[in-house]
Design an enzyme around this catalytic site. Sequence first.
Site, PDB file in Angstrom:
ATOM      1  CE  LYS A 125      12.902 -10.882  16.845  1.00 14.58           C
ATOM      2  NZ  LYS A 125      12.519 -10.487  15.471  1.00 14.58           N
ATOM      3  CD  GLU A 185       5.886  -5.993   3.119  1.00 15.18           C
ATOM      4  OE1 GLU A 185       6.308  -4.809   3.073  1.00 15.18           O
ATOM      5  OE2 GLU A 185       5.852  -6.654   4.187  1.00 15.18           O
ATOM      6  NE  ARG A 203       4.353  -3.432   4.392  1.00  9.49           N
ATOM      7  CZ  ARG A 203       4.782  -2.652   5.370  1.00  9.49           C
ATOM      8  NH1 ARG A 203       3.940  -2.266   6.300  1.00  9.49           N
ATOM      9  NH2 ARG A 203       6.024  -2.265   5.434  1.00  9.49           N
TER      10      ARG A 203
END
Lengths: 589, 589
Positions: free
Chosen positions: A244, A334, A362
């Site tokens: 990343k 979630e 969600r």
Amino acid sequence: MYLEHVSSPADVRALPASALPALAAEIRSAIVGSTSVIGGHTGSNLASVELTIALHRVFETPRDKIVFDVSHQTYAHKMLTGRAAAFLDPARYGEVSGFSNPSESEHDLFAMGHTSTSVSLACGLAAARDLAGEKYDVVAVIGDGSLSGGLAFEGLDNAAELGSNLIIVVNDNEWSIAPNHGGLYRNLAELRATHGEAPRNAFRALGLDYRYLEDGHDIAALEAALAELRGTDHPVVLHVHTEKGHGYAPAAGNPEGWHHAVPFDVETGAVLPGAAAHPADENYANVTGALLMDWMRTDPRVVAVNAATPYIMGFTPELRARAGAQFVDVGIAEEHAVSYATGLARGGARPVLGIYATFLQRAYDQLWHDLCLNAAPVTILVFGASAFGTPDATHLGFFDIPMLGSMPGLTYLAPTCIEEYLDMLSWSIEHEGGPVAIRVPVAEGVVSRPDFARADDYARGWEVLREGSDVALLALGDFLPLGERVADALAGRGVSATLVNPRLATTPDETLLGRLVARHRVIVTLEDGILDGGFGERCARALAADDVRTLCYGLPRAFVDRYDPDALLASCGITVEGVVADALAALEH
Amino acid sequence: MYLEHVSSPADVRALPASALPALAAEIRSAIVGSTSVIGGHTGSNLASVELTIALHRVFETPRDKIVFDVSHQTYAHKMLTGRAAAFLDPARYGEVSGFSNPSESEHDLFAMGHTSTSVSLACGLAAARDLAGEKYDVVAVIGDGSLSGGLAFEGLDNAAELGSNLIIVVNDNEWSIAPNHGGLYRNLAELRATHGEAPRNAFRALGLDYRYLEDGHDIAALEAALAELRGTDHPVVLHVHTEKGHGYAPAAGNPEGWHHAVPFDVETGAVLPGAAAHPADENYANVTGALLMDWMRTDPRVVAVNAATPYIMGFTPELRARAGAQFVDVGIAEEHAVSYATGLARGGARPVLGIYATFLQRAYDQLWHDLCLNAAPVTILVFGASAFGTPDATHLGFFDIPMLGSMPGLTYLAPTCIEEYLDMLSWSIEHEGGPVAIRVPVAEGVVSRPDFARADDYARGWEVLREGSDVALLALGDFLPLGERVADALAGRGVSATLVNPRLATTPDETLLGRLVARHRVIVTLEDGILDGGFGERCARALAADDVRTLCYGLPRAFVDRYDPDALLASCGITVEGVVADALAALEH
């Protein structure tokens, strides 16, 4: 420069391999350059440059189908599919959206921005291909934390039954938005450490074929690995290790901070003065974290719960460390966050879950079936629920009131200022009457009303701020300042309006409404959310059999994209002048 | 008889081991006996008798915590925790609910009936225990198809990070409601075949400790295995092989048919005459399956998609075989079902997804973010959306209109009779204007109106069935017959009412409303769903600024449980006399 001459993936395929490192460098430079000015997902995109080049050299979109999960890492893909100018030319920065967008290009298959959907979508594409008797490759690119969402598992689990061509590229950059959580990520680490050879392998356990590639920035190796899978007759996972922020030191050194960047100085990586994207959010985050830390010190039952965005509730890495077991980040999961909080509450803890409105969607069934059915004492802090939240169609946050307004027993509070917010938060932690959600204000930044009226029981009713007659303004939450401006303007027109802070976003105060009806001919509702199923509609029903006219102002049930919030409001008639004119006309009717 | 003398788990623990097979036989006989009269989850409960006895001998609830996933397999648990009479005494059959129910017993921790939640709930309980510095065992019992739901994966994935006591019993009876689907179930089969020794192991891959027990009906072996795990300091999975329907030949021989049984003859297993639980459901199922088979024959793009309840859309095993690749059961994975259908549509197929309203809640974000954001041409058939659907709080189906009413671009149709339903279904398959959901009628059984008015475009507007004046009745979907009765009764009182079939559950026909307002002083909305965020509320807003009184009739936003639907309606004022009286009073106002 190569990039300027790439107008389609065919141009990428035509380049000699020797040109590709330079192309990657140009793309990387364009990512850093454009996001330094307009912000964006710097770190994720830097990680996937070489992978994207290799994908477009091996597969031929749009005939072959590539689905990028979350799609916030598609900047390189956009540059290679005819949209480079939007990243190279400062005058055109922002011309394309930050996500996969079918209206921009035939190479973008879906509008998408929530995680963990790619494998399911790709399974559907593959099944449609097989039904039609066609032949092409379907590729899902998933990573950047997306694997921990349950839908990704459902997709992988079902992919194993497909029995035809499907390539799942796991872009493993070692991070979610915040650090990864969960056993699957430990398994990825084990696989990285063993170059894919570890006997414990979550993908193989699900019945999927599996390959590993260590250097996700080696274009030749990527091309070779993908070419080997092209035309496969069964689902196969290619696990690619990337970094990343690769190639830009500030981002590589701080993956969490650079997941999404606000405008910054390219040389140093420092945030530009005044560039914080949502100063109000940050401020609300800070006071939330500080208040919860206070609570935790005196009450060991209090637990802050979060799903991969700890910063929205002020939990910096330092605060997380101080909170210890009283802070839990479950990762991008979630549904689990809500059911887990329900279990915490049943076990005697007092969980406070902080979450973006768009991601709370969600967990709809967990809110209904776990939290509310069990009347669990959990506080949910709902962030970004506003026309002034993220203005991307994929991440709209203003659908929350209808969503939470059909949950039995849930109290949904809409504070009007920072003081009221903090008081409601403290109240909710001690509240024994079931779950409480709080709509963190966004629209007007940080509004301070030190003289706000505390309530002993916020679940009980609404608050009258100004007594007037003829017109009553019900100005919900962060639209209270708008209500004040409308009331002032009406006063200038000789109408002394009543101004109400409803406090409750989904429950009419029938007693107060009865009183208002007796003295007012026009009731105006103002809400920073969609009208369909919203606060105003609920008031309209409560008033439907009465001799009063109700005017409801709110947002459209529509996927508005990359909009200007003030223009959106104006298009809905939400301006001081517009509301005043309508109210005066209704009075004269 | 032992069972009669078991009033708490302590009594189970006090029994000699030699008595346990007889106790199991008594429980099994009580399951068969009571479900043969009142129906219930026969097969699942027969599978978990011995496991439940062993759990209560090893763990001491309520100090220790046991969470049964879905909780439809808790009959034995109920019998062992003081509620045996409700299964033994025909006069008391049905005295307890069919699901875990904290209001019945301190041994029931959560009200629950949807799958895949147990591990997350147990993680929360365990974390609360650790925060409070207490010591006890937390056990999640998951199986019967629940593992394929993404939330179960999120729970397992997070459990691996817990670092303290948590026991996850995988009750592997080889079945979901219908046959299991997905790679994980293949892995379970591999683990069964190798007595847990296979190197591919999805639980170990997630970092969880793992044990296997082959004979899930051997109480001594179960006790020994559980006792070994009692007090464990880390999360561990015990995979237990059971047989769905064990000990009752008809159920063991047909696990799908006996997942949930309607009243039957114990001797033969034959369904009692007239005992089909939902004749309307069955009828709608049959016509749905037949129509879709017709479509499939002529249009290879048409695909029926389902999430583990194929029977609701008429897909018997025989029809599934005939449909071939044009029928897909994804297993208990509703999120995947919706995203997968979106992918299918993007790939050129025409998917028709059949699903219960209560389970569609599990895919809220996939509806919003995948289906609607991408305007995918998918048809969703919503079953059980009615006060006359399943009357258990865990499975209420009448929250669908607010849920679907905030989805941008979704057309939600409410047919009033079987002919209109079939016509709308065919229309939806050819509709190019984005997703369509259809609310399959329930309330009045199968209503036939062969002379219903076809529409060329059902998305366009409402239908006036009778022209009248003064009062207009907007009778949505399966409440049309109620509207007709109200109109007749009003006629008897000298008021000729207008009767409207709105067709669209979430979109007011503004033009027609404008016409109605001109000629009517009272508008009445009737809907078989909750008022909050529902159809009536939307009409009330559309009419709020007009000089008309609107009366909205619908259901409460509440977890009503084991209710009588007619009594529920009456408590909401939904009777012919009640509505007529209110309308007449409003006219005189």
